[in-house]
Design an enzyme around this catalytic site. Structure first.
Site, PDB file in Angstrom:
ATOM      1  N   HIS A   1       0.861  -1.185   0.000  1.00  0.00           N
ATOM      2  CA  HIS A   1       0.000   0.000   0.000  1.00  0.00           C
ATOM      3  C   HIS A   1       0.896   1.233   0.000  1.00  0.00           C
ATOM      4  O   HIS A   1       1.483   1.588   1.027  1.00  0.00           O
ATOM      5  CB  HIS A   1      -0.911  -0.009   1.218  1.00  0.00           C
ATOM      6  CG  HIS A   1      -1.830   1.177   1.257  1.00  0.00           C
ATOM      7  ND1 HIS A   1      -2.836   1.359   0.335  1.00  0.00           N
ATOM      8  CD2 HIS A   1      -1.884   2.246   2.091  1.00  0.00           C
ATOM      9  CE1 HIS A   1      -3.468   2.490   0.600  1.00  0.00           C
ATOM     10  NE2 HIS A   1      -2.912   3.043   1.651  1.00  0.00           N
TER      11      HIS A   1
ATOM     12  N   ASP B   1       1.065   4.948  -0.320  1.00  0.00           N
ATOM     13  CA  ASP B   1       0.360   6.232  -0.284  1.00  0.00           C
ATOM     14  C   ASP B   1       1.045   7.252  -1.185  1.00  0.00           C
ATOM     15  O   ASP B   1       2.265   7.421  -1.123  1.00  0.00           O
ATOM     16  CB  ASP B   1       0.337   6.774   1.147  1.00  0.00           C
ATOM     17  CG  ASP B   1      -0.521   5.931   2.066  1.00  0.00           C
ATOM     18  OD1 ASP B   1      -1.707   5.771   1.776  1.00  0.00           O
ATOM     19  OD2 ASP B   1       0.014   5.420   3.079  1.00  0.00           O
TER      20      ASP B   1
ATOM     21  N   ASP C   1      -7.899   1.245   2.090  1.00  0.00           N
ATOM     22  CA  ASP C   1      -7.537   2.195   3.138  1.00  0.00           C
ATOM     23  C   ASP C   1      -8.410   3.437   3.148  1.00  0.00           C
ATOM     24  O   ASP C   1      -8.112   4.399   3.842  1.00  0.00           O
ATOM     25  CB  ASP C   1      -6.060   2.599   2.995  1.00  0.00           C
ATOM     26  CG  ASP C   1      -5.477   3.168   4.282  1.00  0.00           C
ATOM     27  OD1 ASP C   1      -6.004   2.842   5.365  1.00  0.00           O
ATOM     28  OD2 ASP C   1      -4.502   3.934   4.211  1.00  0.00           O
TER      29      ASP C   1
ATOM     30  N   HIS D   1      -6.428   9.368  -0.622  1.00  0.00           N
ATOM     31  CA  HIS D   1      -7.159   9.340   0.647  1.00  0.00           C
ATOM     32  C   HIS D   1      -6.367   9.920   1.815  1.00  0.00           C
ATOM     33  O   HIS D   1      -6.887   9.949   2.946  1.00  0.00           O
ATOM     34  CB  HIS D   1      -7.590   7.903   0.977  1.00  0.00           C
ATOM     35  CG  HIS D   1      -6.472   6.935   1.110  1.00  0.00           C
ATOM     36  ND1 HIS D   1      -6.054   6.131   0.076  1.00  0.00           N
ATOM     37  CD2 HIS D   1      -5.679   6.627   2.152  1.00  0.00           C
ATOM     38  CE1 HIS D   1      -5.062   5.380   0.477  1.00  0.00           C
ATOM     39  NE2 HIS D   1      -4.797   5.661   1.734  1.00  0.00           N
TER      40      HIS D   1
END
Length: 959
Positions: free
Chosen positions: A58, A60, A182, A428
């Site tokens: 993941h 970001d 997420d 996000h």
């Protein structure tokens, strides 16, 4: 045994490479899914529990570090993360063993990394993607937020990611699974967008803790989500919710960032742990399987920025798979472990032919425990949220003008930069405000640079469209600029120029009017429209609290206001503005001081006093002054030295504006504060209110209630807050009146008591929430707490349905794609000389579209093509007339855009509608659903049903 496994892998690798020579050819066509998207899935075993290991990282696109810092792996003292190393390492490991799989989500990083690779590595990566080993999920620029994002931005960031994927790898394979692991809650409109883009399903990790517990106990953690009340079964989206988070199971995190023990399979070693590892994993798998209804479970193997040394991860997973599966022969185990991907898991679950429960609402708000509701971020960083919305407005205008002016492709780099920047902003941890302060500053810088870069496009386009012929006189060509600081009444051109032009561009698909407000320093002004007609002009005092704003350089104390009337669709009107040497009529008249006065003309009428009720009232009777004039009436209110408001009614409008100013929020008492704007009525709404879903369909909310479980609320304020992207409504059950409030950015909103609506406009905290960011939301600017300014648009109307009027639809559309104002200094000394050289009015469409149809997208695509989307704006049953289907003839849409060929695609622009999407049996729909197929007699005749968006790639004729 070890050598046998290695030999089999080597043979498999040789076979794959020898049969995929043709796969390396560049593919440029749209996908029509003639190939099986699941052909590279490892087979599952019948009669066994199939455990799908899904390796993932993941990554970001900004959070604790900036986008660049994450990509390059700098600032390791903040977080040990470097995405370029992840992609280097993962692709090398996938090449070693073709059984391995990896899920890549963030296309922004993949695109950036891919362009840096040498040709040989690029070809290897193409093969990894096309053979399903490097599986792409989502496919957008980033993994987006779902609460605070506008639907147009969500569509754009996914579409632009798909385009990048196509440019790297060709048309196959497609991203057919969404990996939304997420996001802090999940919106129904996001689900609808995914369904319309052809996704087979979506995976979640974060939903409300009570909701997750109940679903696991009831075995409803996998379901079919009907994501649109208007689109019916075509909006169905299979949804799988993890039993835990998106990290690897405890004890099986084999990443260099973890402390779990590796698999030691040397029997002579004192650390030998194969039996222990296998037993623990089998127990884990059986425990997870208790909560799901098929013989398949998905196990994410990764976490934030994992796989920087992917050899460690894959070597241990290889061993785990081997030794767990070995038990099938040795001990009759019924556990089968395999490398998998989100799409392959969906295929396996789909083949179980289970009847799935249906869900109709969304997954908001998200609470991670009784006292932790993730609802404050709906409002956090209000200025960044506003800038993102303004940036999208500018992006749409930039795209449209590029196409309408037929600009040269050399300018595309500026458009691409803004596409990237807006894509990044949907992340996000970007628009949400859940990032560190230095990262938020970097996001703003990225967006500002991209917006100002795209001004080269709007400037060139307006010049091309406006100039009648090449000007060979001594006059310099105008430079068309937008004033990005109009939000604080600061614009150098209008303040320092005695003569200038104002060009109002309308990106909407119908004629609209727009009130132009510009800070000026003169005493009187003349404004002439394209026909030379002198327009009414009013000078209105700028609210006094703006004079002391840090960073505001303007010396202006008044704003010039005039109405740009009937600006054509996808077109502009230009106005000639001249400062006059003496005062004439038009300056606002000062009414009597005091609160008890009425402003407005006919409807609406705003009666004062306006007072807030508890929470904490800042001032029961604010200082107030009223200004009236022939264009607009205003009441300027000062509540405290850090809260003020302007109540504004334009004479020709049937709604009113509240322009609020908040900050610096005082924290000298040692605690943070959240500022709300509350609207009080005598309505009886029985705890019911309505909020929009990402700017589209409205969703019913009921206080202290969830449609799918019996909620227990210990935090009655935060647990009842919902995201408001554009609109919130309450309805009076007796009189059928309703109050609708529109926002200019995302905010949190609720109705805590009957008759009340409230919106949170600003917040500042002094304590970290302990959920990962590591710092408080204590925004500062110029050494002081952040000051924010924004608008609410308020409608009080009579009707039998809440928030369902054509008026409100129009207001919402003008908030999402507002006319943009461009200013230019001019050396022409008279209107006549200026008008002689310029086309002062232009429309890009042959005629306005029906009021219920919108050109959602008009942008340059590739190879002399444009991407076009048409949207039906109304919901099913929302309006007796405007909710009807509409047929549009594409050939009659645009001026000077001759079509040679039109191809319809799914919403993402990357595949044709006949995509072989998986079908799911549900409680109320046992038959397979059918996808939309065009039934029109001509490819140019397009019928749109309520809430439908149809997407086309249009080939233009060339000379």
């Amino acid at each position: 045994m070890e050598s046998d496994r290695l030999r089999s892998w080597t043979i498999h690798l040789v076979l794959v490479l020898s049969t995929c020579v043709t796969c390396l050819k560049e593919v440029t066509a749209l996908s029509d899914s003639t190939t099986d998207p699941f052909q590279f899935c490892h087979p599952v075993k019948q009669g066994m529990l199939n455990v799908h290991l899904v390796p993932h990282s993941h990554d970001d696109v900004g959070w604790l570090k900036t986008v660049d810092q994450y990509y390059y792996g700098s600032k390791q003292e903040i977080q040990k993360a470097g995405v370029q190393y992840i992609l280097d390492s993962v692709t090398d490991e996938l090449l070693i063993n073709p059984d391995r799989r990896f899920v890549q989500v963030e296309t922004y990083y993949l695109w950036r990394w891919f362009r840096e690779q040498k040709a040989r590595k690029q070809q290897q990566v193409k093969e990894l993607v096309r053979s399903g080993r490097l599986a792409i999920a989502n496919g957008g620029i980033t993994s987006s937020d779902e609460a605070t994002t506008y639907y147009q931005c969500l569509i754009d960031q996914l579409t632009w990611g798909f385009r990048r994927i196509h440019d790297m790898f060709g048309a196959e394979p497609l991203p057919l699974a969404a990996w939304k692991i997420d996001s802090f809650g999940h919106s129904r409109e996001m689900g609808s967008i995914l369904a319309q883009m052809g996704f087979n399903g979506v995976f979640f990790a974060r939903i409300d803790y009570q909701d997750k517990y109940n679903r696991l106990q009831d075995k409803t953690a996998e379901l079919v989500w009907q994501t649109s009340a208007s689109l019916g079964t075509s909006s169905h989206l299979f949804t799988s919710i993890f039993n835990n988070h998106y990290s690897a199971p405890s004890g099986f995190c084999f990443d260099i960032l973890c402390n779990d023990e590796p698999v030691n399979d040397d029997p002579d070693s004192r650390g030998y742990n194969v039996d222990e590892k296998v037993n623990n994993f089998i127990n884990f798998a059986r425990n997870v399987a208790k909560y799901y209804v098929t013989n398949n479970i998905i196990v994410p193997m990764g976490d934030d920025f994992h796989y920087q040394d992917a050899h460690v991860n894959f070597k241990n997973m290889d061993k785990l798979i081997w030794y767990v599966n070995e038990r099938q022969q040795q001990k009759g185990s019924t556990i089968n472990v395999l490398y998998s991907t989100p799409s392959c898991y969906l295929k396996a679950v789909n083949e179980a032919n289970v009847t799935w429960p249906l869900k109709y609402d969304d997954f908001f708000p998200y609470g991670s425990d009784y006292h932790s509701y993730w609802t404050g971020f709906y409002t956090s960083r209000p200025n960044l949220k506003y800038f993102e919305r303004l940036g999208n407005n500018y992006l749409q205008v930039c795209k449209q003008l590029f196409v309408l002016a037929a600009l040269n492709t050399k300018d595309l780099k500026y458009l691409d930069a803004l596409r990237d920047a807006l894509g990044i902003m949907q992340h996000h941890d970007a628009i949400t405000g859940t990032e560190k302060q230095h990262v938020a500053d970097d996001y703003a810088l990225i967006l500002h640079k991209a917006v100002t870069g795209c001004e080269k496009i709007t400037n060139n386009a307006l010049r091309e469209l406006m100039h009648k012929k090449k000007d060979e006189s001594s006059h310099q060509p105008e430079i068309f600029q937008s004033c990005l600081l109009l939000n604080i009444s600061d614009c150098a051109i209008s303040e320092k120029s005695q003569v200038f032009t104002v060009t109002v561009y309308n990106p909407l698909s119908y004629v609209t009017s727009h009130y132009v407000r510009l800070p000026v320093t003169g005493v009187s002004y003349s404004v002439r429209d394209p026909a030379g007609t002198q327009l009414p002009v009013q000078l209105v005092p700028i609210p006094s609290p703006l004079f002391s704003l840090p960073g505001r350089k303007s010396k202006a104390t008044v704003e010039m206001v005039f109405k740009a009337e009937d600006v054509p669709p996808l077109g502009y009107k230009s106005y000639y503005v001249e400062e006059l040497p003496h005062r004439v009529r038009g300056k606002s008249d000062l009414a009597d001081d005091g609160m008890d006065s009425t402003i407005g003309n006919k409807s609406p009428t705003v009666l004062f006093p306006i007072r807030n009720t508890k929470a904490v009232v800042l001032a029961a009777t604010p200082e107030s002054v009223t200004y009236t004039g022939e264009i607009v009436d205003e009441v300027h209110q000062i509540f405290t030295d850090w809260i003020s408001q302007v109540v504004r009614v334009y004479k020709d409008d049937n709604h009113f504006e509240l322009e609020w100013l908040a900050g610096p929020i005082p924290v000298n008492g040692g605690s943070g504060k959240e500022v709300i704007s509350r609207f009080s009525t005598n309505f009886e709404n029985n705890g019911t209110f309505y909020t929009d879903s990402n700017g589209r369909e409205m969703i019913k909310r009921i206080r202290n209630y969830r449609p799918t479980w019996d909620v227990k609320v210990k935090e009655p304020i935060s647990a009842n807050y919902y995201p408001v992207t554009t609109k919130i409504v309450i309805n009076d059950n007796k009189t059928k009146q309703h109050l609708a409030v529109f926002t200019d950015r995302s905010q949190g909103g609720t109705s805590h008591r009957d008759g009340e609506l409230e919106l949170m406009i600003h917040r500042r905290t002094l304590h970290d929430d302990g959920l990962g960011v590591g710092e408080a939301l204590n925004e500062q600017q110029y050494g002081k707490g952040l000051i924010a300014r924004g608008k609410h648009y308020v409608v009080l109307a009579v009707g039998n349905k809440p928030g369902k009027t054509a008026l409100e639809k129009d207001i919402a559309q003008r908030r999402g794609m507002s006319p943009l104002v461009f200013l230019a200094k001019t050396s022409y000394s008279s209107f006549e000389k200026w008008a002689q050289k310029h086309k002062t009015e232009f429309s890009g469409v042959k005629q306005p579209l029906p009021r219920n149809i919108k050109i959602l997208t008009l942008e340059p695509w590739s190879n002399n093509t444009i991407l076009l989307r048409l949207e039906h704006l109304f919901e099913k049953g929302e309006d007796d007339q405007l909710s009807k289907s509409v047929t549009i003839d594409l050939r009659k849409l645009f001026v000077n855009l001759p079509f040679s060929h039109v191809t319809e695609t799914l919403l993402g622009g990357n595949q044709q509608p006949k995509n072989g999407k998986l079908h799911w049996i549900t409680e109320k729909h046992s038959q397979k659903k059918t996808e939309h197929t065009s039934r029109e007699s001509s490819p140019y005749l397009i019928t749109l049903m309520p809430m439908q968006i149809r997407t086309f790639i249009v080939k233009l004729k060339t000379e």
